[in-house]
Design a protein around this motif. Sequence first.
Motif, PDB file in Angstrom:
ATOM      1  N   UNK A  37       2.182   6.196  -1.325  1.00 55.73           N
ATOM      2  CA  UNK A  37       3.192   6.103  -0.274  1.00 55.73           C
ATOM      3  C   UNK A  37       4.510   6.710  -0.734  1.00 55.73           C
ATOM      4  N   UNK A  38       5.401   7.015   0.213  1.00 57.69           N
ATOM      5  CA  UNK A  38       6.633   7.742  -0.107  1.00 57.69           C
ATOM      6  C   UNK A  38       7.758   6.836  -0.575  1.00 57.69           C
ATOM      7  N   UNK A  39       7.431   5.627  -1.037  1.00 57.85           N
ATOM      8  CA  UNK A  39       8.433   4.722  -1.606  1.00 57.85           C
ATOM      9  C   UNK A  39       8.421   4.864  -3.126  1.00 57.85           C
ATOM     10  N   UNK A  40       8.693   3.788  -3.865  1.00 60.31           N
ATOM     11  CA  UNK A  40       8.735   3.880  -5.320  1.00 60.31           C
ATOM     12  C   UNK A  40       7.369   4.149  -5.951  1.00 60.31           C
ATOM     13  N   UNK A  41       6.298   4.043  -5.159  1.00 64.01           N
ATOM     14  CA  UNK A  41       4.962   4.337  -5.674  1.00 64.01           C
ATOM     15  C   UNK A  41       4.653   5.830  -5.730  1.00 64.01           C
ATOM     16  N   UNK A  42       5.436   6.630  -5.055  1.00 68.20           N
ATOM     17  CA  UNK A  42       5.221   8.075  -5.022  1.00 68.20           C
ATOM     18  C   UNK A  42       5.288   8.631  -6.443  1.00 68.20           C
ATOM     19  N   UNK A  43       4.381   9.546  -6.768  1.00 66.92           N
ATOM     20  CA  UNK A  43       4.338  10.104  -8.121  1.00 66.92           C
ATOM     21  C   UNK A  43       3.602  11.430  -8.077  1.00 66.92           C
ATOM     22  N   UNK A  44       3.573  12.127  -9.211  1.00 68.48           N
ATOM     23  CA  UNK A  44       2.958  13.439  -9.284  1.00 68.48           C
ATOM     24  C   UNK A  44       1.704  13.437 -10.136  1.00 68.48           C
ATOM     25  N   UNK A  45       0.676  14.115  -9.642  1.00 71.52           N
ATOM     26  CA  UNK A  45      -0.546  14.346 -10.390  1.00 71.52           C
ATOM     27  C   UNK A  45      -0.669  15.806 -10.771  1.00 71.52           C
ATOM     28  N   UNK A  46      -1.741  16.140 -11.513  1.00 69.56           N
ATOM     29  CA  UNK A  46      -1.883  17.495 -12.043  1.00 69.56           C
ATOM     30  C   UNK A  46      -3.340  17.933 -12.052  1.00 69.56           C
ATOM     31  N   UNK A  67      15.425   5.906 -10.907  1.00 71.77           N
ATOM     32  CA  UNK A  67      14.865   7.046 -10.184  1.00 71.77           C
ATOM     33  C   UNK A  67      13.500   6.618  -9.663  1.00 71.77           C
ATOM     34  N   UNK A  68      13.392   6.565  -8.335  1.00 78.55           N
ATOM     35  CA  UNK A  68      12.221   5.960  -7.714  1.00 78.55           C
ATOM     36  C   UNK A  68      11.491   6.963  -6.813  1.00 78.55           C
ATOM     37  N   UNK A  69      10.173   7.014  -7.001  1.00 84.62           N
ATOM     38  CA  UNK A  69       9.329   7.840  -6.152  1.00 84.62           C
ATOM     39  C   UNK A  69       9.539   9.328  -6.309  1.00 84.62           C
ATOM     40  N   UNK A  70       9.611   9.865  -7.535  1.00 85.55           N
ATOM     41  CA  UNK A  70       9.790  11.312  -7.671  1.00 85.55           C
ATOM     42  C   UNK A  70       8.546  12.062  -7.231  1.00 85.55           C
ATOM     43  N   UNK A  71       8.748  13.130  -6.486  1.00 85.99           N
ATOM     44  CA  UNK A  71       7.580  13.880  -6.036  1.00 85.99           C
ATOM     45  C   UNK A  71       7.921  14.967  -5.054  1.00 85.99           C
ATOM     46  N   UNK A  72       6.910  15.382  -4.331  1.00 85.64           N
ATOM     47  CA  UNK A  72       6.919  16.547  -3.445  1.00 85.64           C
ATOM     48  C   UNK A  72       7.721  17.689  -4.067  1.00 85.64           C
ATOM     49  N   UNK A  73       7.167  18.203  -5.135  1.00 88.12           N
ATOM     50  CA  UNK A  73       7.899  19.169  -5.938  1.00 88.12           C
ATOM     51  C   UNK A  73       7.581  20.610  -5.573  1.00 88.12           C
ATOM     52  N   UNK A  74       8.408  21.503  -6.081  1.00 91.75           N
ATOM     53  CA  UNK A  74       8.126  22.930  -6.137  1.00 91.75           C
ATOM     54  C   UNK A  74       8.582  23.413  -7.502  1.00 91.75           C
ATOM     55  N   UNK A  75       8.437  24.696  -7.750  1.00 90.65           N
ATOM     56  CA  UNK A  75       8.861  25.270  -9.020  1.00 90.65           C
ATOM     57  C   UNK A  75       9.751  26.475  -8.787  1.00 90.65           C
ATOM     58  N   UNK A 106      12.283  18.643  -7.190  1.00 89.30           N
ATOM     59  CA  UNK A 106      11.616  17.469  -6.630  1.00 89.30           C
ATOM     60  C   UNK A 106      12.636  16.606  -5.896  1.00 89.30           C
ATOM     61  N   UNK A 107      12.144  15.598  -5.198  1.00 89.16           N
ATOM     62  CA  UNK A 107      13.051  14.612  -4.624  1.00 89.16           C
ATOM     63  C   UNK A 107      12.747  13.236  -5.209  1.00 89.16           C
ATOM     64  N   UNK A 108      13.772  12.371  -5.193  1.00 97.40           N
ATOM     65  CA  UNK A 108      13.614  10.970  -5.603  1.00 97.40           C
ATOM     66  C   UNK A 108      14.778  10.179  -5.041  1.00 97.40           C
ATOM     67  N   UNK A 109      14.560   8.888  -4.861  1.00 91.23           N
ATOM     68  CA  UNK A 109      15.638   7.977  -4.479  1.00 91.23           C
ATOM     69  C   UNK A 109      16.217   7.315  -5.726  1.00 91.23           C
ATOM     70  N   UNK A 110      17.445   6.767  -5.581  1.00 90.71           N
ATOM     71  CA  UNK A 110      18.014   5.975  -6.680  1.00 90.71           C
ATOM     72  C   UNK A 110      18.083   4.496  -6.307  1.00 90.71           C
ATOM     73  N   UNK A 111      17.232   4.071  -5.389  1.00 87.80           N
ATOM     74  CA  UNK A 111      17.149   2.669  -4.978  1.00 87.80           C
ATOM     75  C   UNK A 111      15.777   2.418  -4.377  1.00 87.80           C
ATOM     76  N   UNK A 112      15.422   1.149  -4.240  1.00 84.65           N
ATOM     77  CA  UNK A 112      14.140   0.771  -3.645  1.00 84.65           C
ATOM     78  C   UNK A 112      14.296  -0.038  -2.363  1.00 84.65           C
ATOM     79  N   UNK A 113      15.524  -0.420  -2.037  1.00 85.61           N
ATOM     80  CA  UNK A 113      15.753  -1.265  -0.868  1.00 85.61           C
ATOM     81  C   UNK A 113      15.743  -0.393   0.382  1.00 85.61           C
ATOM     82  N   UNK A 114      14.597  -0.285   1.003  1.00 86.06           N
ATOM     83  CA  UNK A 114      14.414   0.583   2.164  1.00 86.06           C
ATOM     84  C   UNK A 114      14.138  -0.266   3.387  1.00 86.06           C
TER      85      UNK A 114
END
Length: 315
Positions: free
Chosen positions: A212-221, A252-260, A272-280
Amino acid sequence: MLQWPNPLIEQRADPFILHEGSEYYFIASVPEYDRLEIRRASSITELAQAESVVVWRKPDTGPMSELIWAPELHRIAGKWYIYYAAAHTKALRDNMFQHRMYVLECADDCPLTGTWVEKGQLITQFDTFCLDATTFSHQGKQWYLWAQKAPDIPGNSNLYLSEMANPWTLKGEAVMLSKPEFDWECRGFLVNEGPAVIFHGERIFITYSASATDENYCMGLLWANKDANLLDPKSWHKSPHPVFTTCETNRQFGPGHNSFTTTPDGQDVLVYHARNYTEIEGDPLYDPGRHTRVKLIEWSPDGMPDFGIPPADHP
């Protein structure tokens, strides 16, 4: 070590930076999900203050009239293309997964002042929810890489690859490269999305985002030999662990949806994008605090990328 302000650009999710010639071009999802904007600057840092030029606005009705998500800007054979996802409704509660993928073309030299022409929907193997398209050139072919819901596979989206006949038409078969299978890909939603491609040494790498696009968001390879048959799923390896994740220490919470992108001297940069809080409050997709951030990529002696941890906010 080279650093940039963090965040680089506030309230811009799904960021994409193209280094073309001596210029940098930036495009991303805007919080209103209603338009496509491009920025241009002579450096990554200067993108933060560059003018945002609106090159397309969604129509009031029709299949491209809502929720304009995750645009990317590419230059192919001398023309500019924007790939983006759009829906015909914004009733997320009842119709969350209605997006399809679309293409715009600009034949002029400057994508900020040129004329953009709608090339229509890019048709894939299923008429299902799809988004987050990227494209790259390799082995003398143009490739299309995206996320899509399969009718017969549980979950929200898998990653697919296909050769292209032209920048708005696929050619031949589409092959699934990855689906959500590990716990870290299945938190909140079963998601593989937001793929991005980078080459290093003898390998081609695909990063993607999961959960999900909250703090669980992460990157795989994923990775393969650059000379391999990219349409053979057996050519690809998948990391059993995420490669870039939430860092509570740095807030730094939920970093992802990256480019290079790259620095002028050729160093690889993670965008990439990330939030600096979890209270959504409410749906995380409507929370505007996903900010664009950038950091250098390190490469290990065995040729694998080391993304490190998301650095804390700093001016």
